[in-house]
Design a protein around this motif. Structure first.
Motif, PDB file in Angstrom:
ATOM      1  N   GLY A   1      11.512 -44.599 -25.170  1.00 47.10           N
ATOM      2  CA  GLY A   1      11.095 -45.878 -24.931  1.00 47.10           C
ATOM      3  C   GLY A   1      10.863 -46.146 -23.350  1.00 47.10           C
ATOM      4  N   PRO A   2      10.217 -47.272 -23.037  1.00 48.39           N
ATOM      5  CA  PRO A   2       9.568 -47.557 -21.737  1.00 48.39           C
ATOM      6  C   PRO A   2      10.861 -47.400 -20.724  1.00 48.39           C
ATOM      7  CG  PRO A   2       9.454 -49.414 -22.936  1.00 48.39           C
ATOM      8  CD  PRO A   2       9.813 -48.468 -23.763  1.00 48.39           C
ATOM      9  N   GLY A   3      12.176 -47.725 -20.903  1.00 49.80           N
ATOM     10  CA  GLY A   3      13.198 -47.467 -19.973  1.00 49.80           C
ATOM     11  C   GLY A   3      13.895 -46.307 -20.000  1.00 49.80           C
ATOM     12  N   ALA A   4      13.477 -45.335 -20.794  1.00 51.29           N
ATOM     13  CA  ALA A   4      14.293 -43.889 -20.937  1.00 51.29           C
ATOM     14  C   ALA A   4      14.372 -43.167 -19.783  1.00 51.29           C
ATOM     15  CB  ALA A   4      13.661 -43.149 -21.944  1.00 51.29           C
ATOM     16  N   PRO A   5      15.444 -42.762 -19.359  1.00 44.77           N
ATOM     17  CA  PRO A   5      15.487 -41.893 -17.893  1.00 44.77           C
ATOM     18  C   PRO A   5      14.758 -40.804 -18.140  1.00 44.77           C
ATOM     19  CG  PRO A   5      17.571 -41.862 -19.074  1.00 44.77           C
ATOM     20  CD  PRO A   5      16.584 -42.841 -19.873  1.00 44.77           C
ATOM     21  N   LEU A   6      14.113 -40.256 -16.936  1.00 45.47           N
ATOM     22  CA  LEU A   6      13.137 -39.065 -17.061  1.00 45.47           C
ATOM     23  C   LEU A   6      14.216 -37.674 -16.402  1.00 45.47           C
ATOM     24  CD1 LEU A   6      10.079 -40.354 -15.345  1.00 45.47           C
ATOM     25  CD2 LEU A   6      10.362 -39.733 -17.772  1.00 45.47           C
ATOM     26  N   PRO A   7      14.312 -37.036 -17.467  1.00 40.23           N
ATOM     27  CA  PRO A   7      15.519 -35.797 -17.088  1.00 40.23           C
ATOM     28  C   PRO A   7      14.772 -35.160 -15.963  1.00 40.23           C
ATOM     29  CG  PRO A   7      14.053 -35.273 -18.751  1.00 40.23           C
ATOM     30  CD  PRO A   7      13.687 -36.580 -18.529  1.00 40.23           C
ATOM     31  N   VAL A   8      15.569 -34.320 -14.991  1.00 37.21           N
ATOM     32  CA  VAL A   8      15.345 -33.340 -14.014  1.00 37.21           C
ATOM     33  C   VAL A   8      14.452 -32.039 -14.630  1.00 37.21           C
ATOM     34  CG1 VAL A   8      16.237 -31.869 -12.217  1.00 37.21           C
ATOM     35  CG2 VAL A   8      17.343 -33.983 -12.573  1.00 37.21           C
ATOM     36  N   ARG A   9      13.599 -31.603 -13.922  1.00 40.23           N
ATOM     37  CA  ARG A   9      12.737 -30.501 -14.482  1.00 40.23           C
ATOM     38  C   ARG A   9      12.172 -29.691 -13.270  1.00 40.23           C
ATOM     39  NH1 ARG A   9      14.711 -31.127 -18.814  1.00 40.23           N
ATOM     40  NH2 ARG A   9      13.819 -32.231 -20.720  1.00 40.23           N
ATOM     41  N   PHE A  10      12.595 -28.254 -13.672  1.00 39.64           N
ATOM     42  CA  PHE A  10      11.952 -27.434 -12.574  1.00 39.64           C
ATOM     43  C   PHE A  10      10.674 -26.827 -13.084  1.00 39.64           C
ATOM     44  CE2 PHE A  10      16.266 -27.872 -11.383  1.00 39.64           C
ATOM     45  CZ  PHE A  10      16.433 -27.407 -10.102  1.00 39.64           C
TER      46      PHE A  10
ATOM     47  N   ASP B   1      21.710 -30.388  -9.432  1.00 37.55           N
ATOM     48  CA  ASP B   1      22.609 -29.361  -9.599  1.00 37.55           C
ATOM     49  C   ASP B   1      22.902 -28.668 -11.001  1.00 37.55           C
ATOM     50  OD1 ASP B   1      22.684 -29.222  -6.799  1.00 37.55           O
ATOM     51  OD2 ASP B   1      24.766 -30.272  -6.797  1.00 37.55           O
ATOM     52  N   ASP B   2      23.108 -29.544 -11.869  1.00 40.12           N
ATOM     53  CA  ASP B   2      23.307 -29.052 -13.230  1.00 40.12           C
ATOM     54  C   ASP B   2      22.010 -28.638 -13.993  1.00 40.12           C
ATOM     55  OD1 ASP B   2      25.771 -30.436 -13.038  1.00 40.12           O
ATOM     56  OD2 ASP B   2      25.073 -31.996 -14.289  1.00 40.12           O
ATOM     57  N   GLU B   3      20.945 -29.044 -13.749  1.00 40.96           N
ATOM     58  CA  GLU B   3      19.514 -28.400 -14.323  1.00 40.96           C
ATOM     59  C   GLU B   3      19.578 -26.981 -13.347  1.00 40.96           C
ATOM     60  OE1 GLU B   3      16.465 -28.231 -16.843  1.00 40.96           O
ATOM     61  OE2 GLU B   3      18.327 -29.613 -16.684  1.00 40.96           O
ATOM     62  N   ALA B   4      19.739 -26.906 -12.126  1.00 43.05           N
ATOM     63  CA  ALA B   4      19.630 -25.609 -11.417  1.00 43.05           C
ATOM     64  C   ALA B   4      20.676 -24.523 -12.044  1.00 43.05           C
ATOM     65  CB  ALA B   4      20.095 -25.746  -9.991  1.00 43.05           C
ATOM     66  N   GLU B   5      21.767 -25.308 -12.643  1.00 40.97           N
ATOM     67  CA  GLU B   5      22.806 -24.040 -13.225  1.00 40.97           C
ATOM     68  C   GLU B   5      22.282 -23.529 -14.514  1.00 40.97           C
ATOM     69  OE1 GLU B   5      25.466 -22.606 -12.173  1.00 40.97           O
ATOM     70  OE2 GLU B   5      25.021 -23.294 -10.239  1.00 40.97           O
ATOM     71  N   LEU B   6      21.660 -24.500 -15.342  1.00 42.63           N
ATOM     72  CA  LEU B   6      21.005 -23.866 -16.475  1.00 42.63           C
ATOM     73  C   LEU B   6      19.659 -23.001 -16.318  1.00 42.63           C
ATOM     74  CD1 LEU B   6      20.639 -27.360 -18.389  1.00 42.63           C
ATOM     75  CD2 LEU B   6      22.336 -25.446 -19.032  1.00 42.63           C
ATOM     76  N   LEU B   7      19.153 -23.192 -15.446  1.00 44.71           N
ATOM     77  CA  LEU B   7      18.033 -22.167 -14.998  1.00 44.71           C
ATOM     78  C   LEU B   7      18.439 -20.789 -14.184  1.00 44.71           C
ATOM     79  CD1 LEU B   7      15.050 -21.562 -14.826  1.00 44.71           C
ATOM     80  CD2 LEU B   7      14.881 -22.849 -12.661  1.00 44.71           C
ATOM     81  N   THR B   8      19.645 -20.971 -13.678  1.00 47.44           N
ATOM     82  CA  THR B   8      20.197 -19.697 -12.968  1.00 47.44           C
ATOM     83  C   THR B   8      20.775 -18.963 -14.208  1.00 47.44           C
ATOM     84  OG1 THR B   8      20.945 -20.881 -10.963  1.00 47.44           O
ATOM     85  CG2 THR B   8      22.367 -19.121 -11.759  1.00 47.44           C
ATOM     86  N   ALA B   9      21.720 -19.710 -15.329  1.00 51.60           N
ATOM     87  CA  ALA B   9      21.990 -18.953 -16.286  1.00 51.60           C
ATOM     88  C   ALA B   9      20.874 -18.303 -17.196  1.00 51.60           C
ATOM     89  CB  ALA B   9      22.768 -19.983 -17.262  1.00 51.60           C
ATOM     90  N   TRP B  10      19.693 -18.969 -17.340  1.00 52.39           N
ATOM     91  CA  TRP B  10      18.555 -18.325 -18.048  1.00 52.39           C
ATOM     92  C   TRP B  10      18.206 -17.230 -17.140  1.00 52.39           C
ATOM     93  CZ3 TRP B  10      13.501 -17.226 -16.573  1.00 52.39           C
ATOM     94  CH2 TRP B  10      12.882 -16.723 -17.674  1.00 52.39           C
ATOM     95  N   TYR B  11      18.288 -17.167 -15.964  1.00 48.71           N
ATOM     96  CA  TYR B  11      17.731 -15.968 -15.080  1.00 48.71           C
ATOM     97  C   TYR B  11      18.685 -14.902 -15.501  1.00 48.71           C
ATOM     98  CZ  TYR B  11      13.954 -17.320 -12.256  1.00 48.71           C
ATOM     99  OH  TYR B  11      12.711 -17.949 -11.527  1.00 48.71           O
TER     100      TYR B  11
END
Length: 128
Positions: free
Chosen positions: A26-35, A108-118
């Motif tokens: 919807g138009p008010g949905a928050p946008l997630p952090v993306r790397f 920081d949470d999204e950075a942790e997910l990317l770190t785990a993927w690495y």
């Protein structure tokens, strides 16, 4: 392939396409952090639209004349808000401006997910 896509319009009237069964926020949905990595198509489209996604005051961080590609960046609230790099086994971020506590936590949470993927990109991933 265009007949396989669902047309809809952005808030500014721009024609957009999506897969037929994708859920649209919807138009008010928050946008997630993306790397985004260098050469990411979204980033390059933002570059073409001048400040559509990259704030003008920070363009020099993203599109330096000394590199042939864009810097890896992260999006916060749909806009480029800083750069990132993978070093010493971690994803390190450099925001363009200070982040409030909630935004810092989200980045920081999204950075942790990317770190785990690495650490473990899963089967079929290219060798590091």
């Amino acid at each position: 392939a265009g007949e396989d896509l669902r047309p809809f319009a952005a808030q500014d009237g721009t024609a957009l396409l999506d897969v037929p069964r994708a859920r649209l926020p919807g138009p008010g949905a928050p946008l997630p952090v993306r790397f985004l990595g260098p050469y990411d198509a979204v980033l390059l489209l933002g570059h073409a639209a001048a400040t559509g996604i990259v704030p003008a005051e920070h363009r020099h961080h993203v599109f330096a004349t000394t590199r042939p590609r864009s810097a890896p960046v992260f999006l916060l609230h749909g806009r480029v808000a800083g750069t990132w790099e993978h070093r010493d086994g971690r994803v390190a971020t450099t925001p363009f401006t200070p982040l409030d506590a909630a935004d810092r936590r989200a980045v920081d949470d999204e950075a942790e997910l990317l770190t785990a993927w690495y650490r473990d990109p899963g089967p079929g991933a290219p060798p590091a």
